[in-house]
Scaffold this active site. Structure first.
Site, PDB file in Angstrom:
ATOM      1  N   ASP A  53       1.131  -1.071  -0.190  1.00  0.00           N
ATOM      2  CA  ASP A  53      -0.393  -0.049  -0.176  1.00  0.00           C
ATOM      3  C   ASP A  53       0.664   1.108  -0.035  1.00  0.00           C
ATOM      4  O   ASP A  53       1.162   1.453   0.811  1.00  0.00           O
ATOM      5  CB  ASP A  53      -0.680   0.144   1.731  1.00  0.00           C
ATOM      6  CG  ASP A  53      -2.123   1.261   1.187  1.00  0.00           C
ATOM      7  OD1 ASP A  53      -2.138   1.632   0.182  1.00  0.00           O
ATOM      8  OD2 ASP A  53      -2.622   1.238   2.164  1.00  0.00           O
ATOM      9  N   ASP A  54       0.459   1.664  -0.910  1.00  0.00           N
ATOM     10  CA  ASP A  54       1.315   3.457  -0.683  1.00  0.00           C
ATOM     11  C   ASP A  54       3.078   2.856  -1.344  1.00  0.00           C
ATOM     12  O   ASP A  54       3.820   4.003  -0.940  1.00  0.00           O
ATOM     13  CB  ASP A  54       1.193   4.043   0.522  1.00  0.00           C
ATOM     14  CG  ASP A  54      -0.060   4.406   0.091  1.00  0.00           C
ATOM     15  OD1 ASP A  54      -0.829   4.661  -0.605  1.00  0.00           O
ATOM     16  OD2 ASP A  54      -0.547   5.744   0.906  1.00  0.00           O
ATOM     17  N   CYS A  93      -5.723   3.981  -3.713  1.00  0.00           N
ATOM     18  CA  CYS A  93      -6.174   2.921  -2.833  1.00  0.00           C
ATOM     19  C   CYS A  93      -7.979   2.463  -3.623  1.00  0.00           C
ATOM     20  O   CYS A  93      -7.396   0.935  -4.370  1.00  0.00           O
ATOM     21  CB  CYS A  93      -6.068   3.448  -1.496  1.00  0.00           C
ATOM     22  SG  CYS A  93      -4.756   2.848  -0.546  1.00  0.00           S
ATOM     23  N   ARG A  97      -7.565  -0.954  -6.459  1.00  0.00           N
ATOM     24  CA  ARG A  97      -7.746  -2.341  -5.931  1.00  0.00           C
ATOM     25  C   ARG A  97      -9.009  -2.930  -6.963  1.00  0.00           C
ATOM     26  O   ARG A  97      -8.789  -3.699  -6.843  1.00  0.00           O
ATOM     27  CB  ARG A  97      -7.886  -2.185  -4.318  1.00  0.00           C
ATOM     28  CG  ARG A  97      -6.820  -1.598  -3.634  1.00  0.00           C
ATOM     29  CD  ARG A  97      -7.474  -1.724  -1.639  1.00  0.00           C
ATOM     30  NE  ARG A  97      -5.106  -1.005  -1.150  1.00  0.00           N
ATOM     31  CZ  ARG A  97      -5.107  -1.529  -1.123  1.00  0.00           C
ATOM     32  NH1 ARG A  97      -5.368  -2.286  -0.407  1.00  0.00           N
ATOM     33  NH2 ARG A  97      -3.771  -1.226  -0.876  1.00  0.00           N
ATOM     34  N   LYS A 150      -6.242  -4.889   3.299  1.00  0.00           N
ATOM     35  CA  LYS A 150      -7.467  -3.945   3.302  1.00  0.00           C
ATOM     36  C   LYS A 150      -7.692  -4.090   1.934  1.00  0.00           C
ATOM     37  O   LYS A 150      -7.299  -4.287   1.180  1.00  0.00           O
ATOM     38  CB  LYS A 150      -5.719  -3.058   3.089  1.00  0.00           C
ATOM     39  CG  LYS A 150      -6.599  -1.859   2.814  1.00  0.00           C
ATOM     40  CD  LYS A 150      -5.619  -1.162   3.044  1.00  0.00           C
ATOM     41  CE  LYS A 150      -6.365   0.294   2.158  1.00  0.00           C
ATOM     42  NZ  LYS A 150      -4.617   1.352   1.779  1.00  0.00           N
ATOM     43  N   HIS A 152     -11.246  -2.324   1.015  1.00  0.00           N
ATOM     44  CA  HIS A 152     -11.080  -0.852   0.985  1.00  0.00           C
ATOM     45  C   HIS A 152     -11.353  -0.820  -0.164  1.00  0.00           C
ATOM     46  O   HIS A 152     -11.791  -0.376  -1.117  1.00  0.00           O
ATOM     47  CB  HIS A 152      -9.193   0.195   0.754  1.00  0.00           C
ATOM     48  CG  HIS A 152      -9.276   1.508   0.993  1.00  0.00           C
ATOM     49  ND1 HIS A 152      -8.331   2.489   0.924  1.00  0.00           N
ATOM     50  CD2 HIS A 152     -10.737   1.765   1.114  1.00  0.00           C
ATOM     51  CE1 HIS A 152      -8.663   3.461   1.871  1.00  0.00           C
ATOM     52  NE2 HIS A 152      -9.469   3.344   0.905  1.00  0.00           N
ATOM     53  N   SER A 175      -8.299   2.052   5.387  1.00  0.00           N
ATOM     54  CA  SER A 175      -6.634   2.318   5.477  1.00  0.00           C
ATOM     55  C   SER A 175      -6.628   2.224   6.817  1.00  0.00           C
ATOM     56  O   SER A 175      -7.377   3.046   7.699  1.00  0.00           O
ATOM     57  CB  SER A 175      -6.606   3.864   5.081  1.00  0.00           C
ATOM     58  OG  SER A 175      -6.816   4.147   3.104  1.00  0.00           O
ATOM     59  N   HIS A 277       1.449   1.987   4.056  1.00  0.00           N
ATOM     60  CA  HIS A 277       0.255   3.601   4.643  1.00  0.00           C
ATOM     61  C   HIS A 277       1.387   3.889   5.479  1.00  0.00           C
ATOM     62  O   HIS A 277       0.871   3.117   6.690  1.00  0.00           O
ATOM     63  CB  HIS A 277      -0.910   3.324   4.036  1.00  0.00           C
ATOM     64  CG  HIS A 277      -1.848   4.147   3.737  1.00  0.00           C
ATOM     65  ND1 HIS A 277      -2.534   4.772   4.867  1.00  0.00           N
ATOM     66  CD2 HIS A 277      -2.174   4.092   2.778  1.00  0.00           C
ATOM     67  CE1 HIS A 277      -2.977   5.405   4.632  1.00  0.00           C
ATOM     68  NE2 HIS A 277      -4.067   4.795   3.094  1.00  0.00           N
ATOM     69  N   ASP A 329      -0.216  -0.323  -4.811  1.00  0.00           N
ATOM     70  CA  ASP A 329      -1.545  -0.064  -5.021  1.00  0.00           C
ATOM     71  C   ASP A 329      -1.023   1.368  -6.154  1.00  0.00           C
ATOM     72  O   ASP A 329      -2.459   1.646  -6.506  1.00  0.00           O
ATOM     73  CB  ASP A 329      -2.732   0.078  -3.742  1.00  0.00           C
ATOM     74  CG  ASP A 329      -2.788   0.679  -3.324  1.00  0.00           C
ATOM     75  OD1 ASP A 329      -0.914   1.179  -2.566  1.00  0.00           O
ATOM     76  OD2 ASP A 329      -3.365   1.385  -2.079  1.00  0.00           O
ATOM     77  N   ASN A 330      -0.466   2.265  -4.854  1.00  0.00           N
ATOM     78  CA  ASN A 330      -0.263   3.379  -6.235  1.00  0.00           C
ATOM     79  C   ASN A 330       0.318   3.886  -6.388  1.00  0.00           C
ATOM     80  O   ASN A 330       1.746   3.470  -5.011  1.00  0.00           O
ATOM     81  CB  ASN A 330      -2.078   4.601  -5.585  1.00  0.00           C
ATOM     82  CG  ASN A 330      -1.456   4.273  -4.409  1.00  0.00           C
ATOM     83  OD1 ASN A 330      -2.542   4.060  -3.502  1.00  0.00           O
ATOM     84  ND2 ASN A 330      -0.864   5.588  -3.387  1.00  0.00           N
ATOM     85  N   LYS A 350       1.762   9.131  -5.147  1.00  0.00           N
ATOM     86  CA  LYS A 350       0.207   8.825  -5.202  1.00  0.00           C
ATOM     87  C   LYS A 350      -0.753  10.399  -5.514  1.00  0.00           C
ATOM     88  O   LYS A 350      -0.596  11.688  -5.107  1.00  0.00           O
ATOM     89  CB  LYS A 350      -0.024   8.822  -3.268  1.00  0.00           C
ATOM     90  CG  LYS A 350      -1.525   8.139  -3.145  1.00  0.00           C
ATOM     91  CD  LYS A 350      -1.089   7.949  -2.149  1.00  0.00           C
ATOM     92  CE  LYS A 350      -2.538   7.829  -1.259  1.00  0.00           C
ATOM     93  NZ  LYS A 350      -3.089   7.078   0.442  1.00  0.00           N
TER      94      LYS A 350
HETATM   95 MG    MG Z   1      -2.758   2.917  -1.704  1.00  0.00          MG
END
Ligand code: MG
Length: 515
Positions: A53-54, A93, A97, A150, A152, A175, A277, A329-330, A350
């Protein structure tokens, strides 16, 4: 730093909201690609998708970070395929996803927002039943399916992962920064924005900024779900205010146990890590372990998790029959400064449609089937559904925007993905075809420059010669600009933009009209 953080948190979603409301294989197998696909399908490979994540493009050793040590991911990369030009379908996110799990562009499925960019707690909607997830498609092929991490895509009971194809799930619903202890919740903040009564909001956001900069488990009451699909329904248990320092370890342990229970049956294991994240949390064993500070600690704990999962696959005797994908994811949340990651040589992060927002560090591993190579063809998380279903011999018809990457993974044929659209919310900001990228609108990450600018004459960059997107060469290449504009028209002709599902919630939050 806190003051700057505070300004940026404001810009994370509220001003946009306010404005809107105010405005009303390298080593190819010896067989042909088709034979290899058929042979792979016979073996019914297990599928493991690890989704950080991130995590930024520059945050792994194998993608050039000098200080964050990621030997386990690097080993997957050096023995498998390291993809340099792999994209997610959205720079934040929830839509990213959704695209991975459905193979559909967020603007096609409606899983995006123009005002509310991601799902927040107490979301009444969430992933619609009409969408087919990769987990559902694999379940239909007899796969055991599990998700540890996660989600989301909505926290209402009907939206949870076990209602969308996962036999079991342990993880957080959104998140890890979204349940604010002692602060107004999302609905309250939105109402404050709508009514213009912003004093309390301002004070709260300043306090929250300090909590990001010095994360304490007590400030973020993130729930941890334990959910199972049973013969007659679903069983859900929730551990309120979970200890976030244990999130990565618990997901890892759940994955190891799941693999141990399914050595004799094909399985799909989806591991969307809650980290890195912000706010950043890691277990005691990794506190201070990295040269690169808390962010480095967190990434190194994820890397250790990858090694533990790989060992569990080997111990179960299934490693050689398992496709492992590691990606993010980003891009990195640059606004968090030292608490966020880096996009390496790519521009911005992001939230943006510059490369740093949507190009993610990606590795494919399948020992004995995918040979060691570095791939600079284009690929996307949008393509995983179609690729996996092709490899297992199943149906990918619902994955409208996905392409089959297996020719590139298994043989010597290039990736079929030659083009990539870049959406921010429901708006097309840029478009790539081959090495060329055309920007119609440019805009920095939340709270960071450059300011939004619509380009009457689109900007053109050659991403291979200019990966940092610094030199606009549109004037020198009118034919290329015309070719990309034609490609955009063809893309749009094949697409009906769905209304944004994330924004549906706004109507219920509107203050009643004054009489
Ligand atoms: Mg993310």
């Amino acid at each position: 730093m806190h003051k700057i953080l505070f300004v940026g948190r404001l810009t994370f979603f509220l001003p946009v909201l306010f404005a809107a409301i105010m405005a009303s294989c390298g080593a190819a197998p010896q067989t042909s690609t088709q034979e290899a696909v058929t042979s792979a399908a016979k073996n019914r490979p297990n599928v493991v998708i690890m989704f950080a994540d991130d995590l930024g493009y520059g945050d792994l050793g194998s993608f050039g970070h000098p200080y964050i040590r990621t030997p386990n991911i690097d080993e997957l990369a050096s023995n498998g395929q390291r993809w340099t030009d792999f994209y997610v379908a959205a720079p934040v996110c929830s839509p990213s996803r959704a695209a991975l799990l459905t193979g559909r562009l967020p603007v096609r499925s409606g899983l995006y927002g123009n005002v509310i960019r991601v799902y927040f707690p107490d979301e009444p909607g969430g992933l619609p039943a009409s969408e087919t997830t990769l987990a559902e498609a694999l379940q239909a092929q007899g796969y055991a399916t599990a998700m540890f991490g996660k989600w989301h895509l909505g926290d209402a009971p009907h939206a949870l992962p076990t209602r969308h194809g996962f036999d079991e799930w342990v993880g957080v619903p959104y998140s890890n920064d979204m349940n604010w202890v002692g602060e107004p919740d999302f609905d309250a903040l939105v109402r404050m924005t709508m009514t213009g009564e912003t004093e309390q909001r301002t004070v709260s956001l300043a306090r929250r900024a300090a909590k990001y900069a010095a994360p304490s488990a007590a400030d973020f009451a993130t729930p941890l779900f334990f959910s199972k699909a049973t013969a007659d329904g679903f069983e859900d248990q929730v551990e309120e205010s979970t200890d976030q320092t244990q999130l990565t370890q618990r997901a890892t342990q759940a994955a190891v146990e799941f693999i141990g229970r399914h050595a004799d049956k094909p399985f799909f294991l989806y591991l969307p890590y809650s980290m890195p994240h912000t706010p950043l949390f890691r277990s005691e064993a990794f506190a201070g372990s990295s040269l690169a500070g808390r962010y480095g600690d967190v990434v190194e704990e994820i890397d250790a998790s990858v090694g533990t999962v790989r060992k569990a696959l080997a111990d179960a005797g299934v490693l050689d029959n398992t496709l492992i994908v590691f990606t993010s994811d980003n891009g990195p949340w640059l606004f968090m400064r030292e608490e966020g990651g880096v996009s390496g040589l790519l521009r911005n992060g992001k939230g943006t449609t510059f490369e740093g927002g949507v190009r993610v560090p990606t590795v494919f591993s399948w020992p004995g089937t995918i040979g060691a190579d570095v791939i600079s063809d284009m690929g996307s998380a949008l393509d995983l559904f179609t690729t996996v279903m092709t490899l297992v011999g199943g149906d990918a018809n619902t994955a409208t925007d996905g392409l089959d990457l297996s020719p590139r993974l298994l043989g010597r044929a290039p990736s079929p993905r030659q083009e990539m659209p870049y959406y921010r919310g429901g708006t097309l900001y840029a478009y790539r075809k081959g090495p060329w990228k055309l920007h119609f609108i440019t805009e920095g990450a939340y709270g960071l420059p450059p300011q939004r600018q619509e380009h009457a004459t689109p900007q053109l960059f050659h991403l291979l010669r200019d990966p940092m997107e610094q030199y606009d060469v549109a004037a020198q290449n009118p034919d290329v600009v015309a070719d990309l504009q034609a490609a955009v028209l063809a893309h749009q002709a094949d697409l009906t933009i769905a209304p944004p599902l994330f924004d549906v919630r706004l109507a219920a939050l509107m203050p009643p009209p004054k009489r």
